[in-house]
Scaffold this active site. Sequence first.
Site, PDB file in Angstrom:
ATOM      1  NE  ARG A 244     -99.929  38.862 -43.947  1.00  0.00           N
ATOM      2  CZ  ARG A 244     -99.504  39.965 -43.353  1.00  0.00           C
ATOM      3  NH1 ARG A 244     -99.459  41.102 -44.026  1.00  0.00           N
ATOM      4  NH2 ARG A 244     -99.126  39.941 -42.081  1.00  0.00           N
ATOM      5  N   GLY A 340    -127.185  20.188 -42.835  1.00  0.00           N
ATOM      6  CA  GLY A 340    -127.940  19.917 -41.609  1.00  0.00           C
ATOM      7  C   GLY A 340    -127.184  18.967 -40.684  1.00  0.00           C
ATOM      8  CD  GLU A 364     -98.505  32.366 -43.586  1.00  0.00           C
ATOM      9  OE1 GLU A 364     -98.221  33.143 -44.502  1.00  0.00           O
ATOM     10  OE2 GLU A 364     -98.234  31.155 -43.603  1.00  0.00           O
TER      11      GLU A 364
END
Length: 382
Positions: A244, A340, A364
Amino acid sequence: MDFAFNEEQLMIQDVARRIAQEKIGPSAEHHDRTGEFPLENIRLLGENGLMGIEVPAEYGGAGMDPIAYVLAMIEIAAGDAAHSTIMSVNNSLFCNGILTFGTEEQKQKYVRAIAEGREIGAFALTEPQSGSDATAMRCRAVKQADGSFVVNGKKSWITSGPVARYIVLFAMSEPDKGARGITAFMIDTEKAGFHRGKTEPKLGIRASATCEIEFTDYVVGPEDVLGKEGEGFKIAMGVLDAGRIGIASQAIGIARAAYEATIAYVKERKAFGAPIGTFQMTQAKIADMKCKLDAATLLTLRAAWVKGQGQRFSNQAAIAKLTASEAAMWITHQALQIHGGMGYSKEMPIERYFRDAKITEIYEGTSEIQRLVIARNETGLR
Ligand code: CAA
């Protein structure tokens, strides 16, 4: 805690940045469009110590600390997220568990090959019916009289599955024991009984190959049991804690690339006679993007620092991953809005950053699982 990086950390950051800018970034559009696995670049990362950053030199790695890993992952992810996915699985999910729980033979055989970039590793926990609820796995490993195990079952969403030589597999060896009945095994994909199934076409990180794998009467010798029997779930959870931190770093890299592109664009793009960066609505977005990026970076460095101190870091890793992945999704969303039509077009990498960021909220451990882990740690309630 010191906010200055040491020489070693700056050195690996610099190596990663150079490879990302010279090799990975320029080919990112090609790999995203074709989905071609970037084997040549992965070998280059291996040759430069980036496939085993925390692996001691005696097992073929760079022998550095978790902060060095964070810094390098951010650079590679800023070049291309798919490359950093492959890098994170090799570093965090494959090498970490074997270094912590493996025998000397397992470290020499499996960690060395991956850390040197000669082979690719994978981590097989998820199944078609079990993702977040990992203990609901059905893949079975039945112990034989001679101490070996026979494995049967399917695993899905295996990152690097199509190209991996070795896999850390989690299978149910004693189903009546639930989480305590799961055992971890080392798998050689060249052995009989291992099969690859369908590959997954994905929204983002398209050059990171993902597939199902299947075992039919695959025999694992006792020397390839990783850790103790029944310890597999704890190994998986511990490995995911480290993973992580890697995914948080990946999210930061993607977000930083989108942020830097946006800073350049708002200075150059004019509307109503002025650069769009002079408009307050754009300025508010820029300020919020920067705050989220810095907050994610500091929380991720904190998690890495705690890991480096040898303390339990599950909570800090979950906080870092949750914050960084949601920041990456938000920042890439704002970057696309500010760009945009150009952001929506494949002429610029912004839409790729937006697609790539999404996975960091899913794999994970989803954002929901990170919140569960954090709340359990904070309250002590289950
Ligand atoms: N470290 C060490 N041990 C841990 C741990 C950790 N971080 N977390 C839990 N454990 C231990 C517990 O202490 C408990 O031990 P005892 O039996 O001795 O009490 C045991 O593991 C079971 O724990 P829980 O009762 O908390 O288990 P649970 O069933 O409630 O599940 C969960 C907890 C947090 C939901 C966990 O299942 C989880 O993290 N799920 C998400 C799984 C996940 O992240 N999957 C990602 C797939 S891999 C991937 O994405 C890779 C890729 O391809 C890139």
